[in-house]
Every structure is written in C-alpha cells, then in structure tokens.
Design a protein around this motif. Structure first.
Motif, mmCIF file in Angstrom:
data_model
loop_
_atom_site.group_PDB
_atom_site.id
_atom_site.type_symbol
_atom_site.label_atom_id
_atom_site.label_comp_id
_atom_site.label_asym_id
_atom_site.label_seq_id
_atom_site.Cartn_x
_atom_site.Cartn_y
_atom_site.Cartn_z
ATOM 1 N N PHE A 160 0.723 -1.184 0.178
ATOM 2 C CA PHE A 160 -0.209 -0.041 -0.180
ATOM 3 C C PHE A 160 1.014 0.989 -0.296
ATOM 4 O O PHE A 160 0.379 2.802 -1.170
ATOM 5 C CB PHE A 160 -0.914 0.067 1.205
ATOM 6 C CG PHE A 160 -1.427 1.166 1.400
ATOM 7 C CD1 PHE A 160 -2.778 2.033 0.240
ATOM 8 C CD2 PHE A 160 -1.180 2.278 2.356
ATOM 9 C CE1 PHE A 160 -3.042 2.865 1.146
ATOM 10 C CE2 PHE A 160 -2.163 3.283 2.490
ATOM 11 C CZ PHE A 160 -3.687 3.970 1.689
ATOM 12 N N PHE A 161 1.731 1.400 0.790
ATOM 13 C CA PHE A 161 2.833 2.446 0.648
ATOM 14 C C PHE A 161 3.295 2.677 -0.219
ATOM 15 O O PHE A 161 3.814 3.943 -0.728
ATOM 16 C CB PHE A 161 3.440 2.264 1.850
ATOM 17 C CG PHE A 161 3.425 2.709 3.417
ATOM 18 C CD1 PHE A 161 2.202 3.292 3.648
ATOM 19 C CD2 PHE A 161 3.865 2.114 4.637
ATOM 20 C CE1 PHE A 161 1.471 3.323 4.785
ATOM 21 C CE2 PHE A 161 3.045 2.197 5.798
ATOM 22 C CZ PHE A 161 1.985 2.736 5.845
ATOM 23 N N LYS A 162 4.355 1.626 -0.782
ATOM 24 C CA LYS A 162 4.768 1.749 -2.084
ATOM 25 C C LYS A 162 3.816 2.157 -2.728
ATOM 26 O O LYS A 162 3.789 3.074 -4.298
ATOM 27 C CB LYS A 162 4.699 0.392 -2.999
ATOM 28 C CG LYS A 162 6.379 0.060 -2.301
ATOM 29 C CD LYS A 162 6.405 -1.462 -2.638
ATOM 30 C CE LYS A 162 8.103 -1.519 -2.436
ATOM 31 N NZ LYS A 162 8.480 -2.884 -2.903
ATOM 32 N N ARG A 163 2.285 2.275 -2.966
ATOM 33 C CA ARG A 163 1.629 2.779 -3.890
ATOM 34 C C ARG A 163 1.238 3.782 -3.904
ATOM 35 O O ARG A 163 1.133 4.760 -4.594
ATOM 36 C CB ARG A 163 -0.057 1.832 -4.110
ATOM 37 C CG ARG A 163 0.254 0.169 -4.658
ATOM 38 C CD ARG A 163 -1.103 -0.350 -4.506
ATOM 39 N NE ARG A 163 -1.175 -1.374 -5.081
ATOM 40 C CZ ARG A 163 -0.955 -1.941 -6.073
ATOM 41 N NH1 ARG A 163 -1.807 -1.167 -7.145
ATOM 42 N NH2 ARG A 163 -1.030 -3.144 -6.989
ATOM 43 N N ARG A 164 1.199 4.629 -2.887
ATOM 44 C CA ARG A 164 0.944 6.073 -2.514
ATOM 45 C C ARG A 164 2.305 6.449 -2.633
ATOM 46 O O ARG A 164 2.097 7.617 -3.393
ATOM 47 C CB ARG A 164 -0.235 5.887 -0.533
ATOM 48 C CG ARG A 164 -0.831 5.315 -0.710
ATOM 49 C CD ARG A 164 -1.217 5.167 -1.349
ATOM 50 N NE ARG A 164 -2.241 6.815 -1.301
ATOM 51 C CZ ARG A 164 -3.333 7.554 -2.406
ATOM 52 N NH1 ARG A 164 -3.083 6.784 -3.733
ATOM 53 N NH2 ARG A 164 -3.321 8.495 -2.831
ATOM 54 N N LEU A 165 3.790 6.028 -1.719
ATOM 55 C CA LEU A 165 4.531 6.918 -2.984
ATOM 56 C C LEU A 165 4.447 7.118 -4.316
ATOM 57 O O LEU A 165 5.264 7.735 -4.903
ATOM 58 C CB LEU A 165 5.609 6.072 -2.405
ATOM 59 C CG LEU A 165 6.400 6.350 -0.632
ATOM 60 C CD1 LEU A 165 7.517 5.099 -0.307
ATOM 61 C CD2 LEU A 165 6.500 7.553 -0.226
ATOM 62 N N GLN A 166 4.431 5.933 -4.891
ATOM 63 C CA GLN A 166 4.227 5.820 -6.489
ATOM 64 C C GLN A 166 3.646 6.953 -6.802
ATOM 65 O O GLN A 166 3.671 7.906 -8.259
ATOM 66 C CB GLN A 166 4.213 4.695 -7.169
ATOM 67 C CG GLN A 166 4.011 4.036 -8.444
ATOM 68 C CD GLN A 166 3.535 3.171 -9.286
ATOM 69 O OE1 GLN A 166 3.723 2.332 -8.523
ATOM 70 N NE2 GLN A 166 2.663 3.299 -9.947
ATOM 71 N N ARG A 167 2.345 7.274 -6.299
ATOM 72 C CA ARG A 167 1.158 8.196 -6.406
ATOM 73 C C ARG A 167 1.677 9.496 -6.492
ATOM 74 O O ARG A 167 1.399 10.781 -7.707
ATOM 75 C CB ARG A 167 -0.257 7.825 -6.711
ATOM 76 C CG ARG A 167 -1.415 8.489 -6.722
ATOM 77 C CD ARG A 167 -0.995 8.431 -8.508
ATOM 78 N NE ARG A 167 -1.664 9.729 -8.941
ATOM 79 C CZ ARG A 167 -1.621 10.763 -9.071
ATOM 80 N NH1 ARG A 167 0.032 10.963 -9.576
ATOM 81 N NH2 ARG A 167 -2.257 11.620 -10.358
ATOM 82 N N LEU A 168 2.338 9.952 -5.080
ATOM 83 C CA LEU A 168 1.972 11.126 -5.317
ATOM 84 C C LEU A 168 4.072 11.619 -5.129
ATOM 85 O O LEU A 168 3.653 13.123 -5.067
ATOM 86 C CB LEU A 168 1.868 11.446 -3.189
ATOM 87 C CG LEU A 168 0.203 10.639 -3.592
ATOM 88 C CD1 LEU A 168 -0.211 10.788 -1.865
ATOM 89 C CD2 LEU A 168 -0.578 11.812 -3.826
ATOM 90 N N GLN A 169 4.901 10.555 -4.173
ATOM 91 C CA GLN A 169 5.935 11.351 -4.034
ATOM 92 C C GLN A 169 6.593 11.977 -5.401
ATOM 93 O O GLN A 169 7.483 12.972 -5.192
ATOM 94 C CB GLN A 169 7.102 10.413 -3.321
ATOM 95 C CG GLN A 169 8.201 10.641 -2.237
ATOM 96 C CD GLN A 169 7.764 11.787 -1.698
ATOM 97 O OE1 GLN A 169 6.899 12.030 -0.962
ATOM 98 N NE2 GLN A 169 8.921 12.598 -1.726
ATOM 99 N N PRO A 170 6.462 11.690 -6.497
ATOM 100 C CA PRO A 170 7.298 11.583 -8.256
ATOM 101 C C PRO A 170 6.620 13.732 -7.900
ATOM 102 O O PRO A 170 8.041 14.179 -8.288
ATOM 103 C CB PRO A 170 7.006 10.931 -9.260
ATOM 104 C CG PRO A 170 6.780 9.604 -8.408
ATOM 105 C CD PRO A 170 5.788 10.260 -7.416
ATOM 106 N N MET A 171 5.799 13.560 -7.910
ATOM 107 C CA MET A 171 5.338 15.449 -8.090
ATOM 108 C C MET A 171 5.852 16.407 -6.440
ATOM 109 O O MET A 171 6.093 17.015 -7.280
ATOM 110 C CB MET A 171 3.685 15.532 -8.272
ATOM 111 C CG MET A 171 3.168 15.051 -9.556
ATOM 112 S SD MET A 171 4.755 15.756 -10.961
ATOM 113 C CE MET A 171 4.361 17.194 -10.720
#
Length: 370
Positions: free
Chosen positions: A78-89
């Motif tokens: 779950f955390f990987k998915r959220r990081l993948q979605r939010l962190q790049p931007m």
C-alpha cells in the motif's frame, strides 16, 4: 489529494473532474490573495476550503480503492502505491520551488537575500522527503514547514492520513468510524468558531498552534470520506458533473460571512461546508456518470492535471505576490496581465510536469516495484 483507484478497478470520473475544478480554484484564490489586506476582503474568499475538499475526496477514494483489497495487499505494498502516486510530483514541486526561490528578488521576502545556496539546497532536499523543517530553518520568513513550496504541508498530512488508514482505520468497523467522525466534526466546529481568524486557514507551520490546525483539518474530512465510501448507496444523478462543479464553486467563492466583530459566523460556515456540503457534493459526483466524449475528456483532463497543478503552482504565486507587493500602484490592465500570465504558466507547467515527468516516472516505478 488521492487520484485514481488501483489500476484494475474503475474510478469515479466525475470526482476526477471535481478535483481539477478545485485545484484550478486554488490557483485563482492564491493569485487574488496577493492583493488582499486580510481574510475579510479576500476574493474567492473560501478557496482555502478546497484543501479540505481534497482530504474528503482522498478518504472516499482510498476507501473505495483499497478497502476490499487487503486480502492480497500488504501494508508495504500500500505504501509503495501511495509513494508511487504522490512522491514524484512532491520532488519536482520542491525542485521548481527551489529554483524559483533562487531567482526571486522582492521586498516582501527580505530574508531570501541572506540565504546561502547550501542552505537553500538542504531545505529543498528535505522538502523532497516531505519532512517538515522547524521554524529555525525557515528561509522565506513565512514560517512554512516547506519554505520553497508551501502546499507541501497538505501532502504531509495526506501521508499521515494514509499511514493511519493502513495501520488501523482500514480495519475499523463502521460503528467505530462513525464515532471518530462525530468526534472529529465536533473538534473541527469548536476550532472554527473559536479561532482567532474565524476560519479554517492554516496548518503549514511546525508550531503547536499550526499543527493543531493541520490535524483538525485532515481528521474530519478524511474520516468522513472513508465512512461515506463504506455507507453510501449511490443513485443516478443527471448532469452530476455540471451541478457538482457549480455547487463546489459557489461554496469556495462565497464572500466572507460576518465581519471582524462576528468571526465565529465564518467559522461556522467553514465547518458546516466541510461537514454537510462537501460530502453531499462527493456523493452526487460519485452517483453521476459522464455523458458524451466531451465531458469524458474534460473530466479526464481536469483529473490528470489537478495534482500536478496543485503541487507546482505555488512557486509562481510567490513570484506574483512579490510583484504585486512591489507594484501596488500598477494599473488594472497590467495587474490582469501578470495575474493571467501566472495562471497560464501554472497550468502549462502542471500539464508539462504530468506528461514529461510524472507519468513516465510513475510508469518506471510501476515496472520496478511490480
């Protein structure tokens, strides 16, 4: 600001579009804010409530996307998915903020002329992690936990809400969640009607008072959105995107309620908007369906650019605010030109960030982490 559900599960297109409407309203709100003398005369007066709307949308979509996935999803996944979605931007937004900070030159930010490059780099790199910096590391003078890109504060609280969901709220029965929503709503109303400013503005500083605002602002809407996702019995609403957009804009653009002698009235408006109006708008939006190719494209476009615009626009607001303060005698035409240019640049940078950076990076992370 949660965006899409897990890839294999359909998401709510109208909610995507509404998120974009709110994000664009935030940009306009911040542009007008450069000309306000106080909260009382701010144009698009309640634009700050868009953040609370984002939190409610996040709770709703997180619940919809993940509640029934935990039999095959780990907390780490779950955390990987959220990081993948939010962190790049987040990273790109901080880098853009750092670059704009370096080239800024305005009397409204006198501190920046004395900031060494190494300190700017350190603060920018810390910002890329979303770890808040203390007041002692403030390099702008506004006491922001992310001085190069202020809106990072809301992503910080978004992450905290996601952590709480993964570690406990996902298992909470509806009865417990209901109790939490009621408590959080009561706390929010109390704060809003007793606050010094008579509104829900704040949450961006690493001080006890501002942290209280941040936790208060995220608690109710995120919990309420989560509860709504688990209890709503959706029905069909015709022209839902149009009506929901109009309703959202009305509540965000509403002039200040009451004056400086009756601050509690505006606080009551803020809290009731978050408690009653926003859940209704989300419910109606989730109940509707896009009709036609044009509406589909509009909702997709607005949904796609909403997060990139939100997390990259504020460095340009810093620049515009500096210009507005240094040119208070500027005529209407000149002001409209620079204001419009700031808005257009914000949209272009947001879209370019999406296509040239965010989507490719997320695609790479998906391949690497799957």
């Amino acid at each position: 600001m949660n965006t899409h559900a897990i890839d294999t599960k359909p998401h709510y297109q109208i909610l995507d579009g509404l998120r974009g409407v709110a994000a664009l309203t935030v940009v306009v709100f911040h542009i007008f804010e450069a000309h306000a003398t106080s909260h009382l005369d701010q144009v698009i007066n309640h634009g700050y409530l868009a953040v609370d709307f984002f939190f409610l949308l996040s709770g709703f979509v997180i619940g919809y996307a993940y509640d029934d996935r935990w039999h095959k999803l780990t907390v780490g996944g779950f955390f990987k998915r959220r990081l993948q979605r939010l962190q790049p931007m987040v990273v790109l937004g901080m880098i853009i903020g750092g670059i704009c900070f370096y080239f800024s030159d305005s009397g409204i930010f006198p501190e920046i002329h004395n900031v060494p490059v190494w300190k700017l780099i350190v603060v920018t790199l810390i910002g890329c992690t979303l770890i808040p910096v203390p007041i002692s590391m403030d390099i702008r003078g506004w006491q922001e936990m992310h001085p190069v890109n202020g809106p990072g504060w809301s992503l910080f609280f978004e992450y905290l809400a996601n952590i709480c969901y993964a570690l406990g709220l996902r298992k909470a029965p509806k009865s417990v969640l209901t109790v939490l929503v009621v408590i959080a709503g009561g706390v929010m109303i109390h704060y809003a009607v007793t606050s010094k400013s008579g509104d829900m503005v704040g949450g961006w500083s690493l001080t006890p008072e501002q942290l209280r605002v941040g936790f208060t602002r995220v608690a109710f809407p995120f919990l309420a959105g989560l509860l709504l996702s688990r209890t709503a019995r959706l029905t069909y609403v015709k022209n839902a995107f149009l009506w929901c957009s109009v309703l959202l804009l009305i509540f965000l653009a509403m002039p200040r309620i009451g004056g400086k002698e009756t601050l509690w009235m505006n606080g009551l408006y803020d809290s009731l908007t978050i408690i009653l109006a926003f859940p209704l708008i989300v419910y109606l939006g989730a109940s509707g369906k896009v009709t036609g190719a044009a509406e589909t494209r509009i909702c997709k476009f607005l949904g796609d650019i909403s997060y990139p615009i939100y997390i990259t626009h504020y460095p340009f607001i810093y620049i515009y605010t500096g210009w507005a303060v240094d040119h208070r005698d500027a005529g209407l035409n000149e002001t409209l030109l620079y204001a419009s240019l700031t808005f257009v640049i914000s949209v272009i940078v947001g879209y370019a960030s999406l296509k040239l950076y965010d989507e490719p990076v997320r695609a790479w992370l998906k391949r690497k982490w799957h």
